[in-house]
Design a protein around this motif. Structure first.
Motif, PDB file in Angstrom:
ATOM      1  N   GLU A  40       0.908  -1.376  -0.102  1.00 37.49           N
ATOM      2  CA  GLU A  40      -0.128  -0.195   0.134  1.00 37.49           C
ATOM      3  C   GLU A  40       0.828   1.239  -0.110  1.00 37.49           C
ATOM      4  O   GLU A  40       1.866   1.244   0.567  1.00 37.49           O
ATOM      5  N   ASN A  41       0.194   2.361  -0.464  1.00 35.27           N
ATOM      6  CA  ASN A  41       0.917   3.512  -0.415  1.00 35.27           C
ATOM      7  C   ASN A  41       1.173   3.872   0.911  1.00 35.27           C
ATOM      8  O   ASN A  41       0.376   4.006   1.979  1.00 35.27           O
ATOM      9  N   GLY A  42       2.618   4.328   1.240  1.00 34.09           N
ATOM     10  CA  GLY A  42       2.869   4.658   2.622  1.00 34.09           C
ATOM     11  C   GLY A  42       3.522   3.590   3.546  1.00 34.09           C
ATOM     12  O   GLY A  42       3.528   3.719   4.723  1.00 34.09           O
ATOM     13  N   ALA A  43       3.249   2.542   2.861  1.00 29.83           N
ATOM     14  CA  ALA A  43       3.856   1.365   3.753  1.00 29.83           C
ATOM     15  C   ALA A  43       5.320   1.562   4.210  1.00 29.83           C
ATOM     16  O   ALA A  43       6.165   1.936   3.660  1.00 29.83           O
ATOM     17  N   GLU A  44       5.618   1.001   5.571  1.00 37.68           N
ATOM     18  CA  GLU A  44       6.638   1.029   6.224  1.00 37.68           C
ATOM     19  C   GLU A  44       7.853  -0.057   5.645  1.00 37.68           C
ATOM     20  O   GLU A  44       7.439  -1.066   5.415  1.00 37.68           O
ATOM     21  N   LEU A  45       8.829   0.556   5.033  1.00 38.22           N
ATOM     22  CA  LEU A  45      10.013  -0.454   4.417  1.00 38.22           C
ATOM     23  C   LEU A  45      10.225  -1.591   5.431  1.00 38.22           C
ATOM     24  O   LEU A  45      10.509  -2.649   5.007  1.00 38.22           O
ATOM     25  N   LYS A  46      10.335  -1.196   6.555  1.00 39.90           N
ATOM     26  CA  LYS A  46      10.796  -2.042   7.744  1.00 39.90           C
ATOM     27  C   LYS A  46       9.457  -3.200   7.901  1.00 39.90           C
ATOM     28  O   LYS A  46       9.843  -4.557   7.870  1.00 39.90           O
ATOM     29  N   THR A  47       8.302  -2.878   7.710  1.00 42.14           N
ATOM     30  CA  THR A  47       7.501  -3.971   7.792  1.00 42.14           C
ATOM     31  C   THR A  47       7.333  -4.815   6.646  1.00 42.14           C
ATOM     32  O   THR A  47       7.279  -5.844   6.527  1.00 42.14           O
ATOM     33  N   VAL A  48       7.625  -4.332   5.401  1.00 45.07           N
ATOM     34  CA  VAL A  48       7.736  -4.916   4.133  1.00 45.07           C
ATOM     35  C   VAL A  48       8.645  -6.092   4.303  1.00 45.07           C
ATOM     36  O   VAL A  48       8.458  -7.263   3.922  1.00 45.07           O
ATOM     37  N   THR A  49       9.968  -5.591   4.747  1.00 47.40           N
ATOM     38  CA  THR A  49      10.961  -6.647   4.734  1.00 47.40           C
ATOM     39  C   THR A  49      10.562  -7.675   5.968  1.00 47.40           C
ATOM     40  O   THR A  49      10.782  -8.947   5.512  1.00 47.40           O
ATOM     41  N   LYS A  50      10.195  -7.382   6.990  1.00 44.99           N
ATOM     42  CA  LYS A  50       9.879  -8.273   7.955  1.00 44.99           C
ATOM     43  C   LYS A  50       8.645  -9.359   7.531  1.00 44.99           C
ATOM     44  O   LYS A  50       8.731 -10.518   7.837  1.00 44.99           O
ATOM     45  N   ASP A  51       7.631  -8.666   7.084  1.00 44.13           N
ATOM     46  CA  ASP A  51       6.466  -9.740   6.687  1.00 44.13           C
ATOM     47  C   ASP A  51       6.490 -10.631   5.747  1.00 44.13           C
ATOM     48  O   ASP A  51       6.235 -11.578   5.478  1.00 44.13           O
ATOM     49  N   ASN A  52       7.846 -10.164   4.824  1.00 46.16           N
ATOM     50  CA  ASN A  52       8.151 -11.152   3.758  1.00 46.16           C
ATOM     51  C   ASN A  52       9.640 -11.685   4.080  1.00 46.16           C
ATOM     52  O   ASN A  52      10.144 -12.629   3.179  1.00 46.16           O
ATOM     53  N   GLN A  53       9.858 -12.043   5.243  1.00 46.20           N
ATOM     54  CA  GLN A  53      11.118 -12.619   5.727  1.00 46.20           C
ATOM     55  C   GLN A  53      12.559 -12.220   5.058  1.00 46.20           C
ATOM     56  O   GLN A  53      13.145 -13.046   4.705  1.00 46.20           O
ATOM     57  N   TRP A  54      12.331 -11.073   4.636  1.00 47.03           N
ATOM     58  CA  TRP A  54      13.705 -10.606   3.673  1.00 47.03           C
ATOM     59  C   TRP A  54      14.795 -10.404   4.991  1.00 47.03           C
ATOM     60  O   TRP A  54      14.356  -9.854   5.989  1.00 47.03           O
TER      61      TRP A  54
END
Ligand code: FES
Length: 92
Positions: free
Chosen positions: A16-30
């Protein structure tokens, strides 16, 4: 929705627009490591390969941390300090 790509694995996800990059990496186990999660330690630093202008502007705290690490503030960002405002590609 915007696409964030992790170049190391080639995995791309829609966020989503404005998503935290931290959350993106954590949610996808990067495999981005985190320490302070407050822009101070530099542990979560990544190279922005494409779409750097599509991340939220860098504040003085993030800039100061990257400069103290001797990193190029035009290329590197701290995941814990960025929000996604467009397509981008990061690598570690
Ligand atoms: S986790 Fe410390 S700067 Fe991001």
């Amino acid at each position: 929705m915007f696409k964030v790509t992790f170049k190391n694995t080639g995995m791309a996800v829609d966020v989503e627009n404005g998503a935290e990059l931290k959350t993106v990496t954590k949610d996808n186990q990067w495999p981005v490591a985190y320490g302070c999660e407050d822009g101070m330690c530099g542990t979560c630093m990544v190279k922005v390969v494409e779409g750097g202008a599509n991340l939220s502007p860098m504040d003085e705290k993030e800039k100061g941390t990257l400069e103290a690490m001797g990193m190029d503030t035009g290329t590197y960002r701290l995941c814990c300090q960025c929000r996604v405002n467009g397509d981008c590609t990061i690598e570690q």
